[in-house]
Design a protein around this motif. Structure first.
Motif, PDB file in Angstrom:
ATOM      1  N   TRP A  30       0.803  -1.225   0.000  1.00 33.96           N
ATOM      2  CA  TRP A  30       0.000   0.000   0.000  1.00 33.96           C
ATOM      3  C   TRP A  30       0.830   1.266   0.000  1.00 33.96           C
ATOM      4  O   TRP A  30       0.553   2.181  -0.771  1.00 33.96           O
ATOM      5  N   LEU A  31       1.819   1.357   0.870  1.00 32.76           N
ATOM      6  CA  LEU A  31       2.596   2.596   0.978  1.00 32.76           C
ATOM      7  C   LEU A  31       4.008   2.482   0.427  1.00 32.76           C
ATOM      8  O   LEU A  31       4.730   3.472   0.366  1.00 32.76           O
ATOM      9  N   TYR A  80       6.575   3.780  -3.717  1.00 32.23           N
ATOM     10  CA  TYR A  80       5.453   4.556  -3.188  1.00 32.23           C
ATOM     11  C   TYR A  80       4.209   3.714  -2.930  1.00 32.23           C
ATOM     12  O   TYR A  80       3.200   4.247  -2.481  1.00 32.23           O
TER      13      TYR A  80
END
Length: 181
Positions: A30-31, A80
């Motif tokens: 996700w991140l 990212y």
């Protein structure tokens, strides 16, 4: 004959790196792992891959310690996460959406250049080279400002958008190199 084999080595090496890119993305989906941490994460993923899977002599032969993922989209997803990758694709898509719809002679050059850039990004790492990153920002700025006027000329590029985009590219490049402003 030797040229053919060196080309195959490059292709096999990229396929291996893309496998590792996907492994990096799966580790923090996700991140992402964060900017600047990609080369280390790529090496760790490769070490885990070779430790846990049967040894393929071809993959062992082409294995290396690359700094880049040889695919901007996979590397953006790794650094990212899916959120950052979706944001990048959304911004690029929104900026270019109207350009491809209009597809006039004046906008054809910008849409063609952007298309070529994005295809190139699937097989290399142009956003990690400052001049290419600046070109990408300039293309996006041109896309945002391509307007159909009465004489059907290309609209002027917004200098604020271009300036901020170029400044951001410069700051990211300086940060990647570990230098200070």
């Amino acid at each position: 004959l030797q040229l053919h084999h060196s080309g195959m080595d490059s292709a096999d090496g990229r396929l291996l790196v893309w496998k590792m890119d996907l492994a990096v993305m799966r580790s923090q989906p996700w991140l992402g792992i964060g900017i600047g941490r990609y080369p280390g994460a790529l090496g760790e993923a490769q070490a885990v891959y070779f430790a846990n899977s049967p040894a393929d002599p071809r993959e062992e032969y082409v294995a290396d310690a690359p700094e880049y993922g040889f695919n901007e989209f996979l590397q953006l997803g790794g650094e990212y996460g899916l959120i950052g990758l979706c944001l990048f694709i959304s911004i690029t898509g929104i900026a270019s959406g109207g350009l491809f719809k209009r597809n006039t002679q004046q906008t054809g050059g910008v849409s063609g250049a952007l298309s070529a850039f994005l295809v190139f990004a699937c097989f290399s790492y142009p956003l990690h080279m400052l001049p290419m990153a600046m070109l990408f920002v300039l293309l996006l700025a041109c896309e945002c400002r391509c307007e159909r006027s009465k004489d059907k000329t290309l609209g002027r590029t917004n200098p604020v958008v271009t300036g901020y985009g170029t400044g951001a590219c410069c700051c990211l490049e300086i940060d990647r190199k570990g230098n200070r402003l």
